[in-house]
Write a protein that holds these residues in place. Sequence first.
Motif, PDB file in Angstrom:
ATOM      1  N   ALA A  17     -20.768 -46.467  25.896  1.00 33.75           N
ATOM      2  CA  ALA A  17     -21.443 -45.319  25.612  1.00 33.75           C
ATOM      3  C   ALA A  17     -20.996 -44.666  24.380  1.00 33.75           C
ATOM      4  CB  ALA A  17     -21.042 -44.348  27.043  1.00 33.75           C
ATOM      5  N   LEU A  18     -21.813 -43.878  23.797  1.00 31.08           N
ATOM      6  CA  LEU A  18     -21.523 -43.223  22.548  1.00 31.08           C
ATOM      7  C   LEU A  18     -21.320 -41.845  22.570  1.00 31.08           C
ATOM      8  CD1 LEU A  18     -21.554 -44.329  19.530  1.00 31.08           C
ATOM      9  CD2 LEU A  18     -24.066 -43.422  19.469  1.00 31.08           C
ATOM     10  N   ALA A 205      -4.526 -44.856  23.419  1.00 30.58           N
ATOM     11  CA  ALA A 205      -5.530 -44.730  24.562  1.00 30.58           C
ATOM     12  C   ALA A 205      -6.945 -44.201  24.061  1.00 30.58           C
ATOM     13  CB  ALA A 205      -5.039 -43.601  25.490  1.00 30.58           C
ATOM     14  N   GLY A 206      -6.836 -43.546  22.902  1.00 34.67           N
ATOM     15  CA  GLY A 206      -8.512 -43.021  22.518  1.00 34.67           C
ATOM     16  C   GLY A 206      -8.114 -42.355  21.111  1.00 34.67           C
ATOM     17  N   LEU A 217     -17.211 -39.547  16.787  1.00 34.49           N
ATOM     18  CA  LEU A 217     -17.406 -40.314  17.938  1.00 34.49           C
ATOM     19  C   LEU A 217     -16.069 -39.952  18.748  1.00 34.49           C
ATOM     20  CD1 LEU A 217     -18.733 -43.839  16.607  1.00 34.49           C
ATOM     21  CD2 LEU A 217     -19.922 -41.897  17.287  1.00 34.49           C
ATOM     22  N   THR A 218     -16.166 -40.240  19.955  1.00 31.19           N
ATOM     23  CA  THR A 218     -14.906 -40.427  21.039  1.00 31.19           C
ATOM     24  C   THR A 218     -14.655 -42.034  21.506  1.00 31.19           C
ATOM     25  OG1 THR A 218     -15.131 -38.089  21.692  1.00 31.19           O
ATOM     26  CG2 THR A 218     -13.927 -39.684  23.175  1.00 31.19           C
ATOM     27  N   CYS A 223     -15.381 -46.493  25.614  1.00 27.91           N
ATOM     28  CA  CYS A 223     -16.458 -45.892  24.772  1.00 27.91           C
ATOM     29  C   CYS A 223     -16.191 -46.361  23.597  1.00 27.91           C
ATOM     30  CB  CYS A 223     -16.426 -44.456  24.539  1.00 27.91           C
ATOM     31  SG  CYS A 223     -16.895 -43.530  25.915  1.00 27.91           S
ATOM     32  N   GLU A 224     -17.344 -47.123  22.773  1.00 33.47           N
ATOM     33  CA  GLU A 224     -16.934 -48.048  21.479  1.00 33.47           C
ATOM     34  C   GLU A 224     -15.923 -49.022  21.672  1.00 33.47           C
ATOM     35  OE1 GLU A 224     -19.524 -47.343  19.290  1.00 33.47           O
ATOM     36  OE2 GLU A 224     -20.281 -46.070  20.585  1.00 33.47           O
ATOM     37  N   PRO A 225     -15.910 -49.922  22.381  1.00 34.27           N
ATOM     38  CA  PRO A 225     -14.792 -50.673  22.726  1.00 34.27           C
ATOM     39  C   PRO A 225     -14.384 -51.768  21.489  1.00 34.27           C
ATOM     40  CG  PRO A 225     -16.641 -51.413  23.935  1.00 34.27           C
ATOM     41  CD  PRO A 225     -17.003 -50.166  23.347  1.00 34.27           C
ATOM     42  N   ASP A 226     -15.438 -52.130  20.812  1.00 30.17           N
ATOM     43  CA  ASP A 226     -15.229 -52.950  19.587  1.00 30.17           C
ATOM     44  C   ASP A 226     -14.596 -51.977  18.409  1.00 30.17           C
ATOM     45  OD1 ASP A 226     -16.143 -55.133  20.585  1.00 30.17           O
ATOM     46  OD2 ASP A 226     -18.305 -55.106  19.586  1.00 30.17           O
TER      47      ASP A 226
END
Length: 504
Positions: A17-18, A205-206, A217-218, A223-226
């Motif tokens: 998710a973005l 963690a993020g 972006l979060t 969210c945005e795993p790559d």
Amino acid sequence: MTMDRRGFLTAMGLGGALAVTGVGPARAAARGRAVATGRAVATGRVVPPDWAALRARLDGRLLQPGDPGYPVARLGYNELNDGQYPAAVASCTSARDVQWCLDAARGHGVPIAARSGGHSYLGYSVPADGLVMDLRPMARVEVAPDGTARVGAGARLIEVYAALAAAGRLLPAGSCPTVGVSGLTLGGGVGVLARRYGLTCDRLAGAELVTADSRTLTVSEECEPDLYWALRGGGGGNFGVVTSFTFRTAPAPDLTVFALRFPSGSAVEVTGAWQRWIADVPPELWSNCVLSGGRPPTARVGGCYVGPPAGLAPLLDALVTAVGVQPTSRTALPKSYLDAMKYMAGCANDTIAQCHPVSEGGRLPRSSFVAVSRVLGAPVDPARLVELLDGRTGLDLLLDSLGGAVADLAPDATAFPHRSALATAQVYASATRSSQPAVTASVDAVRDGLAALGATGAYVNYIDATLPDWGTAYYGANLPRLKAVSAAYDPDGVFAFPQSVARA
């Protein structure tokens, strides 16, 4: 107590998710203008950034040559890079300021770099004729009741340590107090608690990140795993500007710091025994082994133990037995988490405020040095290793242990590839402008000698301008995936620099 870089490195006597925000009509129009400007650059019609417009938009300050404050604001940590004069230094107080900077500079042929602590060995965070996005104003550290910590990208390690200690928590990270949390984390984060708690990036963690096209972006595992994967060891400055980090911290236990000095002539025995010993000790013990050049070279060992001195004592006894030579001095001091981190930083007797750069009211000066690295995948011949330091007075080789929790993850679990390695090796020497060529030649000779012994990897946070095959040395088999992430999030090379992933 005033400590230079060697003091930090050799303390203790060791030497999907973005999530998108801020993309309204004005932001979209700004990106459109950047595309148009990019076309102008491609055709040779270069239009300089509108610095006056950027100055008016920023909540923070914009400093240019001639402005009061610019002579200090432009400087990084390594004095050898003082010949680099950025076109502008923007004090960024929020992600929105970062967006304004990118909108203003993107497509104009102006190098762009974010700066947290300014410790880039080659000064990549203060590019000549470029725009520096100074993240220092974003230094707040907040610890939630569950131990999760949200850390502003401009925080220095000493600030992170102090805030976490007040909440009874810890984050494994480096020893130099003025290093920025951003560069350390993004390059992996080797530190004095790594064998027990992992690398700094393992606790990430993020993050909140501003991309090359000014999206915010979060980023997390969901969210945005790559991109999340790449931020954990892929190196600073490659994929966007991180404005805040969220870390999973651990309860802060009492620690023991230790140091052993060995007599002249025993460096081969110490180095050989240390390599065997560190591979077998429990993960609660982190250690380094420092070789100082000379004739003969000398060796010393130090580190940090998670637990009381009574638990550490038999482990140190085993090392001394393996060396076969009694140390000339041996200390083991119980410390709280914060006191241990201050001790490692070389400012044990200073206040937190004093553990800051002179430019920020502290007592710690900048330094002037040349440093490079290798990574020891396995023990190397101690006699040949020590021979590399023979006669090289003023040069130190610092072996920082890995293993333990670092090795619990697979080499491709994060972008940091050196999971199974025994230790990182940093080659460090003080230098002046006049001595820099000779010092660089000596440092590089030791680096290349380590490669000949089988230590072919390198640590990206000790970035090295002349490292052979640097992309593979830093990232190993993870390089192709990193290049794909870079191409996806920065297809136009907005964040490109001499050793960016895009150019590997």
